[in-house]
Design an enzyme around this catalytic site. Structure first.
Site, PDB file in Angstrom:
ATOM      1  N   ASP A  55       0.786  -1.236   0.000  1.00 34.67           N
ATOM      2  CA  ASP A  55       0.000   0.000   0.000  1.00 34.67           C
ATOM      3  C   ASP A  55       0.819   1.287   0.000  1.00 34.67           C
ATOM      4  O   ASP A  55       0.254   2.381   0.074  1.00 34.67           O
ATOM      5  CB  ASP A  55      -0.954   0.008   1.206  1.00 34.67           C
ATOM      6  N   ASP A  70      -6.758  -4.209  -5.822  1.00 32.97           N
ATOM      7  CA  ASP A  70      -6.429  -2.873  -5.299  1.00 32.97           C
ATOM      8  C   ASP A  70      -4.989  -2.465  -5.645  1.00 32.97           C
ATOM      9  O   ASP A  70      -4.661  -1.286  -5.752  1.00 32.97           O
ATOM     10  CB  ASP A  70      -6.563  -2.813  -3.767  1.00 32.97           C
TER      11      ASP A  70
HETATM   12  N1  GLY Z   1      -7.412  -1.510  -0.263  1.00 33.93           N
HETATM   13  C1  GLY Z   1      -8.297  -1.933   0.730  1.00 33.93           C
HETATM   14  C2  GLY Z   1      -9.721  -1.651   0.443  1.00 33.93           C
HETATM   15  O1  GLY Z   1     -10.088  -1.151  -0.584  1.00 33.93           O
HETATM   16  O2  GLY Z   1     -10.534  -1.950   1.306  1.00 33.93           O
END
Ligand code: GLY
Length: 415
Positions: free
Chosen positions: A117, A181
């Site tokens: 992330d 994601d």
């Molecule tokens: N990247 C985590 C979410 O979208 O919940």
């Protein structure tokens, strides 16, 4: 000559008639002004409520007060990012000062290799900072962040590992999980290659996008959330939708991340297959029969009528309605405004859809009353319904992408 003119008119008139028949879609200036006024009031209170630069606002607690997370949480970059966007709207130095303070609070994350992330954390903060203030230091921090991100790349799998191996809530064991994601973290890598001239970051990003295209997407261009890989062979072990209703359902925010991520990869590569993927994913979303009229999706496109499953480990039955996910709507609106830009006349329908979404989000149904909603801007997002986490609450990233989309709508952000 006359014949040519007639032929031209014959060809052009139906098109003109069609264009005129299409309603002109706008987000009224007064609505945008109202959103910015709410954002200023809310973020003023948010800044007053907490001056501790190690506590990042993410959502609300059960009592409705702001819930904060620490520096390693994936959402830390959205708060400074939102402050930068508010500065862009207002050009008032108080927002710039706050944005600088909160951006710089994230500095140590440039060495964070514990998850994928870092793109969200650092590009939404430092990446935006560079739009408004040149800084060699910020550039170096972004390049180091990209180095940390590619440390998670596996050349056999040809992907960046999203999470460290652990048991999922569904009791599966992940070996090399990659989530949709993760497409959002690639922008940082393209930046690093442009800045350093070293193609390594860009190559990782393109390989990752290719692998995701191959293994995350179903035939109808909906997507799995998690794909787990065997690192010895690169083979897919299983495909799952951890934050969705079921493995074969479409988790709304996952679709949004895909539309946004593949659009960015097209921007950076100009390879049409990525634009086509973004577009097909967008078509799945905008034509979905389960999409409510106001264009704000349920948290999953395929939830059943009850909206929950009996075997989930918390009492989901207390939700006697199916919650929406305003964050998915905001992310998608922002992505579609960029995507439409690459599609000429064909982009109009995507832009119109984004505008309709922004109109809904700007309405009292989704826009907070100042002083409420934990000082966030938007109501009605859902983090992870299957885990009983953050259901029908504000989320800091819903605010971030909403502000971004409004800036894009007004052509204030270059791509
Ligand atoms: N990247 C985590 C979410 O979208 O919940």
């Amino acid at each position: 000559m006359q014949l040519k003119t007639s032929i031209c008119l014959f060809l052009i008139l139906p098109f003109l008639a069609f264009s005129c028949a299409m309603p002109v879609r706008v987000v009224e200036k007064s609505s945008i002004n109202r959103v910015i006024s709410v954002a200023e009031q809310q973020y003023t209170k948010m800044l007053e409520a907490n001056k501790n630069l190690t506590k990042y606002p993410r959502t609300t607690n059960i009592d409705g007060n702001t819930k904060y997370v620490g520096i390693r949480d994936w959402t830390g970059g959205f708060w400074p990012g939102g402050l930068w966007y508010l500065y862009d709207f207002t050009k008032e130095n108080q927002w710039k000062d706050a944005a600088v303070r909160w951006t710089e609070s994230l500095e140590q994350n440039q060495y964070n290799t514990s998850h994928h992330d870092i793109g969200f954390m650092m590009y939404c903060s430092y990446g935006n900072a560079l739009r408004y203030a040149h800084s060699k230091k910020y550039e170096d921090i972004l390049v180091q962040s990209a180095k940390s991100l590619i440390a998670r790349y596996n050349p056999v799998v040809k992907s960046i590992k999203s999470w460290n191996t652990k048991k999922s809530w569904a009791e599966n064991t992940w070996y090399f999980p990659v989530i949709i994601d993760n497409m959002m973290n690639l922008e940082l890598l393209f930046y690093a290659s442009k800045k350093t001239g070293d193609p390594v970051y860009r190559n990782v990003a393109v390989n990752h996008a290719e692998t995701t295209r191959k293994n995350h997407l179903r035939n109808d261009y909906s997507s799995y959330h998690v794909v787990d890989y065997d690192t010895l062979t690169g083979k897919v072990l299983f495909q799952q939708t951890n934050q969705g209703f079921s493995d074969n359902s479409q988790w709304a925010r996952g679709q949004a991340w895909g539309i946004y991520g593949f659009t960015v990869v097209y921007r950076e590569t100009r390879d049409k297959k990525f634009l086509n993927t973004a577009r097909e994913m967008a078509d799945f979303y905008i034509s979905n029969p389960n999409l409510p009229k106001d264009k704000i999706p349920y948290w999953d496109f395929n939830v059943n009528q009850a909206g929950y499953k009996a075997d989930w480990k918390y009492d989901a039955s207390k939700f006697n309605y199916i919650p929406r996910d305003a964050s998915a709507a905001a992310i998608t609106a922002s992505a579609l405004l960029e995507m439409s830009h690459y599609l000429g006349i064909e982009g109009k329908r995507y832009r119109n859809f984004a505008i309709e979404t922004l109109r809904s989000l700007s309405s009292p149904e989704y826009l907070a009353e100042p002083g409420t909603n934990g000082f966030f801007i938007l109501k009605h997002s859902t983090g992870s319904f299957p885990h009983g986490s953050e259901i029908d609450v504000p989320l800091v990233y819903a605010d971030y992408y909403f502000l971004e989309a409004l800036l894009r709508y007004q052509d204030k952000l270059s791509f």
